[in-house]
Design a protein around this motif. Sequence first.
Motif, PDB file in Angstrom:
ATOM      1  N   GLU A   1      16.124   6.821  -2.676  1.00  0.00           N
ATOM      2  CA  GLU A   1      17.158   7.392  -3.601  1.00  0.00           C
ATOM      3  C   GLU A   1      16.346   8.322  -4.788  1.00  0.00           C
ATOM      4  OE1 GLU A   1      20.362   9.400  -3.992  1.00  0.00           O
ATOM      5  OE2 GLU A   1      20.028   7.865  -2.368  1.00  0.00           O
ATOM      6  N   ASP A   2      15.348   7.646  -5.407  1.00  0.00           N
ATOM      7  CA  ASP A   2      14.480   8.392  -6.362  1.00  0.00           C
ATOM      8  C   ASP A   2      13.071   7.218  -6.394  1.00  0.00           C
ATOM      9  OD1 ASP A   2      15.084   5.921  -7.698  1.00  0.00           O
ATOM     10  OD2 ASP A   2      16.813   7.147  -9.051  1.00  0.00           O
TER      11      ASP A   2
ATOM     12  N   GLN B   1       9.506   2.801 -15.858  1.00  0.00           N
ATOM     13  CA  GLN B   1       8.465   3.795 -15.458  1.00  0.00           C
ATOM     14  C   GLN B   1       7.335   3.918 -16.615  1.00  0.00           C
ATOM     15  OE1 GLN B   1       7.849   8.386 -14.906  1.00  0.00           O
ATOM     16  NE2 GLN B   1       9.578   7.444 -13.824  1.00  0.00           N
TER      17      GLN B   1
ATOM     18  N   SER C   1      -2.683  10.859 -11.082  1.00  0.00           N
ATOM     19  CA  SER C   1      -2.875  11.777  -9.996  1.00  0.00           C
ATOM     20  C   SER C   1      -4.094  12.563  -9.945  1.00  0.00           C
ATOM     21  CB  SER C   1      -1.851  13.227 -10.723  1.00  0.00           C
ATOM     22  OG  SER C   1      -2.231  13.714 -11.703  1.00  0.00           O
ATOM     23  N   GLY C   2      -4.187  13.175  -8.938  1.00  0.00           N
ATOM     24  CA  GLY C   2      -5.679  13.993  -8.627  1.00  0.00           C
ATOM     25  C   GLY C   2      -6.162  14.016  -7.213  1.00  0.00           C
TER      26      GLY C   2
ATOM     27  N   TRP D   1      -5.201  14.329  -2.135  1.00  0.00           N
ATOM     28  CA  TRP D   1      -4.364  14.529  -3.240  1.00  0.00           C
ATOM     29  C   TRP D   1      -3.308  13.756  -3.520  1.00  0.00           C
ATOM     30  CZ3 TRP D   1      -1.764  15.691  -7.488  1.00  0.00           C
ATOM     31  CH2 TRP D   1      -2.265  16.673  -8.548  1.00  0.00           C
TER      32      TRP D   1
ATOM     33  N   VAL E   1       7.046  18.985  -5.385  1.00  0.00           N
ATOM     34  CA  VAL E   1       6.537  18.351  -6.701  1.00  0.00           C
ATOM     35  C   VAL E   1       6.105  19.481  -7.581  1.00  0.00           C
ATOM     36  CG1 VAL E   1       4.763  17.239  -7.809  1.00  0.00           C
ATOM     37  CG2 VAL E   1       5.461  16.408  -5.717  1.00  0.00           C
TER      38      VAL E   1
ATOM     39  N   LEU F   1       3.357  22.163  -8.226  1.00  0.00           N
ATOM     40  CA  LEU F   1       2.002  21.633  -8.059  1.00  0.00           C
ATOM     41  C   LEU F   1       1.303  22.684  -7.045  1.00  0.00           C
ATOM     42  CD1 LEU F   1      -0.156  19.384  -8.617  1.00  0.00           C
ATOM     43  CD2 LEU F   1       1.000  18.122  -6.847  1.00  0.00           C
TER      44      LEU F   1
ATOM     45  N   ASP G   1      -5.417  17.813 -11.513  1.00  0.00           N
ATOM     46  CA  ASP G   1      -4.362  16.706 -11.717  1.00  0.00           C
ATOM     47  C   ASP G   1      -3.019  17.501 -12.250  1.00  0.00           C
ATOM     48  OD1 ASP G   1      -4.859  16.996 -14.225  1.00  0.00           O
ATOM     49  OD2 ASP G   1      -6.027  15.057 -14.405  1.00  0.00           O
ATOM     50  N   LEU G   2      -2.103  16.454 -12.384  1.00  0.00           N
ATOM     51  CA  LEU G   2      -0.650  16.841 -12.842  1.00  0.00           C
ATOM     52  C   LEU G   2      -0.856  17.595 -14.162  1.00  0.00           C
ATOM     53  CD1 LEU G   2       1.387  13.948 -11.762  1.00  0.00           C
ATOM     54  CD2 LEU G   2       1.775  16.291 -10.890  1.00  0.00           C
ATOM     55  N   ALA G   3      -1.620  16.927 -15.207  1.00  0.00           N
ATOM     56  CA  ALA G   3      -2.005  17.658 -16.463  1.00  0.00           C
ATOM     57  C   ALA G   3      -2.499  19.072 -16.447  1.00  0.00           C
ATOM     58  CB  ALA G   3      -2.747  16.670 -17.386  1.00  0.00           C
TER      59      ALA G   3
ATOM     60  N   GLN H   1       2.110  13.402 -21.280  1.00  0.00           N
ATOM     61  CA  GLN H   1       3.290  13.283 -20.174  1.00  0.00           C
ATOM     62  C   GLN H   1       4.318  12.392 -20.656  1.00  0.00           C
ATOM     63  OE1 GLN H   1       3.383  10.670 -16.111  1.00  0.00           O
ATOM     64  NE2 GLN H   1       1.470  11.593 -16.290  1.00  0.00           N
TER      65      GLN H   1
ATOM     66  N   CYS I   1       7.296  11.459 -18.403  1.00  0.00           N
ATOM     67  CA  CYS I   1       7.838  10.787 -17.292  1.00  0.00           C
ATOM     68  C   CYS I   1       7.990  11.757 -16.053  1.00  0.00           C
ATOM     69  CB  CYS I   1       8.991   9.668 -17.629  1.00  0.00           C
ATOM     70  SG  CYS I   1      10.534  10.647 -17.875  1.00  0.00           S
ATOM     71  N   ALA I   2       8.270  10.992 -14.917  1.00  0.00           N
ATOM     72  CA  ALA I   2       8.683  11.879 -13.740  1.00  0.00           C
ATOM     73  C   ALA I   2      10.173  11.481 -13.531  1.00  0.00           C
ATOM     74  CB  ALA I   2       7.919  11.077 -12.787  1.00  0.00           C
TER      75      ALA I   2
ATOM     76  N   SER J   1      12.921  12.332 -10.678  1.00  0.00           N
ATOM     77  CA  SER J   1      12.937  12.465  -9.093  1.00  0.00           C
ATOM     78  C   SER J   1      14.395  12.290  -8.236  1.00  0.00           C
ATOM     79  CB  SER J   1      11.802  11.544  -8.583  1.00  0.00           C
ATOM     80  OG  SER J   1      12.526  10.106  -9.066  1.00  0.00           O
ATOM     81  N   GLY J   2      14.221  12.524  -7.361  1.00  0.00           N
ATOM     82  CA  GLY J   2      15.405  12.275  -6.381  1.00  0.00           C
ATOM     83  C   GLY J   2      15.593  13.370  -5.230  1.00  0.00           C
TER      84      GLY J   2
ATOM     85  N   ILE K   1      10.167  15.889  -6.845  1.00  0.00           N
ATOM     86  CA  ILE K   1       9.699  15.267  -8.058  1.00  0.00           C
ATOM     87  C   ILE K   1       9.235  16.498  -9.309  1.00  0.00           C
ATOM     88  CG2 ILE K   1       7.599  13.693  -9.156  1.00  0.00           C
ATOM     89  CD1 ILE K   1       7.386  12.554  -6.425  1.00  0.00           C
TER      90      ILE K   1
ATOM     91  N   VAL L   1       7.337  16.228 -12.760  1.00  0.00           N
ATOM     92  CA  VAL L   1       6.688  15.506 -14.048  1.00  0.00           C
ATOM     93  C   VAL L   1       6.573  16.332 -15.274  1.00  0.00           C
ATOM     94  CG1 VAL L   1       4.322  14.278 -14.542  1.00  0.00           C
ATOM     95  CG2 VAL L   1       5.177  14.402 -12.245  1.00  0.00           C
TER      96      VAL L   1
END
Lengths: 221, 221
Positions: free
Chosen positions: A53-54, A76, A81-82, A90, B10, B47, B54-56, B76, B78-79, B81-82, B92, B94
């Motif tokens: 679901e998530d 959480q 990441s990366g 990735w 993402v 993304l 990376d995400l940042a 950051q 949090c993420a 999602s769903g 997702i 972030v």
Amino acid sequence: MAGDKLFPFVTTDVALFTLDGDALRVLVVKRTNEPERGRWALPGGALKPSLDEDLAASARRVLAEKVRFDIPYLEQVCAFSGRDRDSRGWSISVLFYALLPKDRIDAVAGHKTEAIEWVDPDRPGRELAFDHDRQLAEALAQLRAKIEHDALPLHLLPDRFTLTELQRACEAITGEALDKSAFRRRLKLREGKEFVEVPGEFAEGAHRPAQYYRRTRGFRF
Amino acid sequence: MAGDKLFPFVTTDVALFTLDGDALRVLVVKRTNEPERGRWALPGGALKPSLDEDLAASARRVLAEKVRFDIPYLEQVCAFSGRDRDSRGWSISVLFYALLPKDRIDAVAGHKTEAIEWVDPDRPGRELAFDHDRQLAEALAQLRAKIEHDALPLHLLPDRFTLTELQRACEAITGEALDKSAFRRRLKLREGKEFVEVPGEFAEGAHRPAQYYRRTRGFRF
């Protein structure tokens, strides 16, 4: 394929904490699959959009393969990441931490041929796979900060517990001894809201019997 | 395709905070593309694994399209999602928050035909796209918690600032007036480590001139 130019490969990982006696412990599992086969890691697995679901549901599903018990608390931590953290390409790992009541430590078992171990989160005694050393440090820092900002780790305790057990749980997480009377004064402000007496139930002890308490239904860590 | 059975879609989203006078503000942009075209949202974007380290880095790239200025601080949250939060499929996002110095508010402009606005984060005055109302509430709660736990929001201030400006910045974030002398005592413990005097530089004021300070190089929010 995973980790290609368009889509990252997504996993969830979980730092599952419990108490072994008065010591804080975290679960590590020996990887039976590539990559990093044979190395120890936090339990984790690939997100399955068709099933999950998530992300929290994904982490619970992954954990359900190791823990035959519904984990009462999962939070959480953050996303790692990366390009280089996982040889599959990735990738994103969303890290959660979870708290297992100390009397449920036997509800945890490895999946299939997987070996498991409960280790000291400050000194896991081995280098973990991927970036899991960094993940574990982050989960532990977040759990400690929460306790230092006064949250009560009631989810680490059995359904009924004494105030001494609660004090030991806080001490196990922060690594610092607490003054008993100052701690009891702090608890007085939370009694009735976060935990209540179990009338007439007492733990036998070396000295006089100790009152048992339980979490309230509305308790939030 | 995005959000299919195997791979989630993402994005990163950013709650960019600054001060407008003594008021805390957050950036919202009017979406020029589907989905949710024409609605207001936190700035964000997909993304790009081929571009982003990376995400940042992805969040910084997305922000660079709106802000002609290198954001000194990004964290950051949090993420999210769903399956249902974005009509493009399982997704997702972030979330990060970032702090823009109050004297750089003019460095922010919409991308192409995009409209932008700085709004009160507690009352943005419109329902935001996707789950961005929840995202904004979460970013704001995390920023507030940090200030309540004593962090100093020096990244919201110009390169040199007075202690009164610093107090106003804390008050803008928490929404609560601080006692001046108690606040000054707290600051005494951090002076030299997190911020230092700019020798001989003073702000003109209604009363006597006020000493200017600056962040130390080692300052960490």
